[in-house]
Write an enzyme that holds these catalytic residues in place. Structure first.
Site, PDB file in Angstrom:
ATOM      1  N   SER A  78       5.268  -5.739   4.405  1.00 17.26           N
ATOM      2  CA  SER A  78       5.862  -4.426   4.642  1.00 17.26           C
ATOM      3  C   SER A  78       5.800  -3.534   3.405  1.00 17.26           C
ATOM      4  CB  SER A  78       7.300  -4.614   5.145  1.00 17.26           C
ATOM      5  OG  SER A  78       7.831  -3.415   5.634  1.00 17.26           O
ATOM      6  N   ASP A 119      -5.779   0.445  -4.246  1.00 14.84           N
ATOM      7  CA  ASP A 119      -6.746   1.474  -3.851  1.00 14.84           C
ATOM      8  C   ASP A 119      -6.898   2.569  -4.898  1.00 14.84           C
ATOM      9  OD1 ASP A 119      -7.109   0.057  -1.564  1.00 14.84           O
ATOM     10  OD2 ASP A 119      -6.467   1.621  -0.182  1.00 14.84           O
ATOM     11  N   LYS A 179       1.869  -6.742   7.631  1.00 17.07           N
ATOM     12  CA  LYS A 179       2.802  -5.961   8.457  1.00 17.07           C
ATOM     13  C   LYS A 179       2.601  -4.493   8.131  1.00 17.07           C
ATOM     14  CE  LYS A 179       7.687  -5.248   9.597  1.00 17.07           C
ATOM     15  NZ  LYS A 179       7.786  -3.830   9.190  1.00 17.07           N
TER      16      LYS A 179
END
Length: 404
Positions: A309, A320, A334
């Site tokens: 999460s 990223d 998740k």
């Protein structure tokens, strides 16, 4: 003419009959009202507007046909209704569960301020650490102290959850502990009054195994309301100690508040995208970093299958944006966002309202995030974290040392 009038009369009769059978809101029982409120929350907010290919209105009608004699039967009806969505995160939270979730995310509770664990080597209940300024710390209880009894009950007869529940309690009440301080055979008795506590979401220390390149170790336990403040304080303290790089440990962190994940990402990032969200209409939104990072020192994130999460939102943002190197194992996967809604008498509901994508538009739901360096290891105890047995931690240390 008579025939036309008769048809009109029949139409009027049908209309009136249907009108009479529309139940008025006041006609619903309290149990039916809570079922209808739960149905409405899903109807208005759930991320999948097909409701897992179910006719959600028909489900409402079918649920209302069942007699509901008490609140537990109402809860059962709600659970059966939600089960059709096949979404484990959209769920009913009875009063106790909802209250506990509110406590864990608010970062506050009452007690004496002891974090405890069972040492796997001797099966004894031990103090991990007392919380700062808590009754336990002020009384002088130290990490590694052994808890012998809790209110006269042998601690070795209790599970960890049972022991924690007996130590917790309402503000102003007392608990009596028999404790054997570490490295002694003496027994001390503490009678401690429970007080309001502020839970620290962060544990940290300075690793000086290489004196020329001290590493700041930060373990984030949960994304609670005070997590960002706790982490920022830890970073500032480590900066004052001359830290050269950081290890941020997200292993077995199940997540928490979305906003906490976003705010913590902002501590590390220059202006950039943190996460994209996609709602039931397919509308794309984003959370962004728009200020200066608190530090630009090298950073390694430790993740594993228990990182979920908000942990994955943070990990995806830092990976990223090339701000951190991820080491460990693939994360849980998740990629769904829930909102909490209150129901009558202290109950609540968690409803999946959106899904998220990483800055490079990766949907990680059920897929997880793959680390830059995969390092697997067998489960270790709390007391082995950061030691030679912690292979993932050692790999992070080596990476930072080799890239100084």
């Amino acid at each position: 003419m008579k025939k036309i009038c008769l048809n009109i009369a029949i139409i009027i009769l049908i209309f009136c009959t249907n009108f009479l059978y529309i139940p008025h809101a006041n006609a619903y029982t309290e149990e039916e009202k809570i079922v209808l409120q739960s149905w409405r929350l899903v109807n208005e907010a759930y991320v999948d507007k097909t409701f897992n290919n179910h006719n959600w209105w028909k489900i409402r009608q079918e649920v209302l046909k069942k007699p509901l004699h008490n609140r537990e039967e109402a809860y059962t009806a709600i659970r059966e209704m939600l089960a059709l969505l096949e979404d484990p995160y959209t769920r009913l939270l009875p009063p106790n569960n909802y209250h506990n979730l509110q406590i864990s995310t608010s970062g506050e509770l009452s007690g004496i301020g002891l974090q405890i664990s069972i040492n796997p080597e001797n099966n004894q209940l031990e103090v991990v650490t007392p919380l700062p300024s808590s009754p336990a710390e002020l009384a002088g209880i130290q990490p590694k102290d052994i808890i012998i009894t809790i209110d006269g009950i042998d601690a070795q007869t209790l599970t960890l959850d049972e022991a924690a529940n007996k130590i917790r309690g309402e503000i102003g009440t007392t608990v009596t502990l028999e404790i054997q301080p570490k490295d002694t055979n003496k027994i001390k008795i503490y009678e401690l009054k429970r007080d309001r506590l502020s839970l620290s979401s962060v544990n940290y220390n300075l690793d000086k195994s290489n004196p020329k390149y001290p590493i700041g170790y930060l373990r984030l336990n949960q994304f609670s309301a005070n997590a960002t403040q706790d982490l920022a304080h830890a970073i500032v303290d480590l900066e004052k100690q001359g830290v050269k790089g950081y290890i941020l440990d997200l292993r077995n962190n199940p997540g928490g508040l979305l906003q906490a994940g976003v705010e913590i990402a902002r501590l590390w990032l220059q202006p950039s995208t943190i996460v994209y969200t996609v709602n039931r209409q397919g509308t794309l939104g984003s959370y962004d970093a728009d200020g200066d990072a608190i530090t630009d020192k090298p950073l390694v994130l430790l993740v594993n299958q228990g990182s979920a999460s908000a942990s994955e939102i943070l990990a995806g943002a830092l990976q990223d944006n090339h701000r951190a190197v991820l080491i460990g194992e693939k994360t849980f996967g998740k990629g769904l966002i829930q909102s909490l809604f209150e129901l009558p008498e202290g109950a609540g509901m968690a409803v999946t309202v959106a899904k998220y994508e990483t800055p490079s538009h990766k949907d990680i739901n059920k897929l997880g995030i793959t680390p830059d360096r995969i390092v697997t290891q067998e489960p270790i105890s709390y007391f082995e974290i950061g030691t030679e047995k912690d292979l993932q931690y050692q790999s992070a240390l080596a990476y930072l040392m080799n890239n100084e």
